[in-house]
Design an enzyme around this catalytic site. Structure first.
Site, PDB file in Angstrom:
ATOM      1  N   HIS A  32       0.858  -1.183   0.000  1.00 40.39           N
ATOM      2  CA  HIS A  32       0.000   0.000   0.000  1.00 40.39           C
ATOM      3  C   HIS A  32       0.899   1.239   0.000  1.00 40.39           C
ATOM      4  O   HIS A  32       0.689   2.162  -0.762  1.00 40.39           O
ATOM      5  CB  HIS A  32      -0.929  -0.024   1.224  1.00 40.39           C
ATOM      6  N   GLU A  82       0.870   8.373  -3.609  1.00 41.23           N
ATOM      7  CA  GLU A  82       1.775   7.894  -2.560  1.00 41.23           C
ATOM      8  C   GLU A  82       3.027   8.778  -2.485  1.00 41.23           C
ATOM      9  O   GLU A  82       3.513   9.078  -1.400  1.00 41.23           O
ATOM     10  CB  GLU A  82       2.165   6.430  -2.809  1.00 41.23           C
ATOM     11  N   HIS A  86       3.284  10.874   0.852  1.00 43.40           N
ATOM     12  CA  HIS A  86       4.219  10.215   1.770  1.00 43.40           C
ATOM     13  C   HIS A  86       5.681  10.340   1.335  1.00 43.40           C
ATOM     14  O   HIS A  86       6.558  10.566   2.161  1.00 43.40           O
ATOM     15  CB  HIS A  86       3.863   8.731   1.905  1.00 43.40           C
TER      16      HIS A  86
END
Length: 200
Positions: A32, A82, A86
């Site tokens: 993920h 992502e 992040h």
């Protein structure tokens, strides 16, 4: 924006897809993301550039697909999300300070941690019989030497038990495994859990 640890998040495609319809989800745990705790979107002026990870694409498609959308274009949207949320924060570390390094290191960690083969060796396989959450956790602690975070979806109407959804392993800033703090969102209740097999 200082963060203290990274969270390597694996999700189980059958559970992700139980919520939404997917075409041919992988029958193995996929990535993920690799998430710094307590931060997001650290640098909005550092856009995702798929060209930087060209050499990683075969592995990215296998191990880090957008499970909900099987088209390759969708995976690029997922990776962009992502990275922007992040990766731009993880880039505080020299080991992760480019898109190539961030995605490449995450793939390396996925392969090193080898969650799929670890669960199989422990005899924890998708099954119509239920597992106890404590058994899964203890088995993983025995292998990794640290406490993972195991996340479940609560039972929907008509379901008897929670469903195994994500397994997180936490890392220090120098990428060493450490215990994941309890509790967290969507943490599993003690007791039985369903680890759903792939649909025929």
């Amino acid at each position: 924006h200082e963060w203290k640890k990274l969270i390597m998040v694996h999700h189980w495609p059958m559970t992700v897809c139980n919520e939404k319809n997917c075409e041919h989800p992988p029958d193995y745990w996929t990535i993920h993301g690799l998430w710094p705790d307590k931060s997001g979107e650290c640098n909005r002026s550092w856009p995702f550039n798929p060209d930087e990870i060209k050499g990683l694409l075969p592995d990215m498609r296998l191990y880090w697909p957008d499970v909900l959308h099987s088209s390759p274009n969708h995976s690029v949207h997922f990776w962009r999300h992502e990275w922007e949320k992040h990766g731009t924060c993880a880039a505080q570390l020299d080991a992760l300070n480019s898109q190539r390094k961030y995605f490449g290191k995450t793939l390396d960690l996925y392969k090193e941690l080898a969650l799929n083969s670890t669960l199989q060796k422990l005899g924890i396989k998708p099954s119509i019989s239920y597992y106890q959450i404590s058994d899964i956790k203890h088995a993983l602690v025995g292998v990794y030497g640290v406490v993972p975070k195991v996340q479940c979806l609560p039972p929907k109407s008509g379901e008897k038990v929670q469903t195994l959804g994500q397994i997180e392993l936490c890392l220090t800033r120098d990428l060493q495994l450490q215990d994941c703090p309890e509790p967290g969102l969507e943490i599993c209740e003690d007791g039985p859990v369903f680890y759903p097999p792939p649909k025929e």
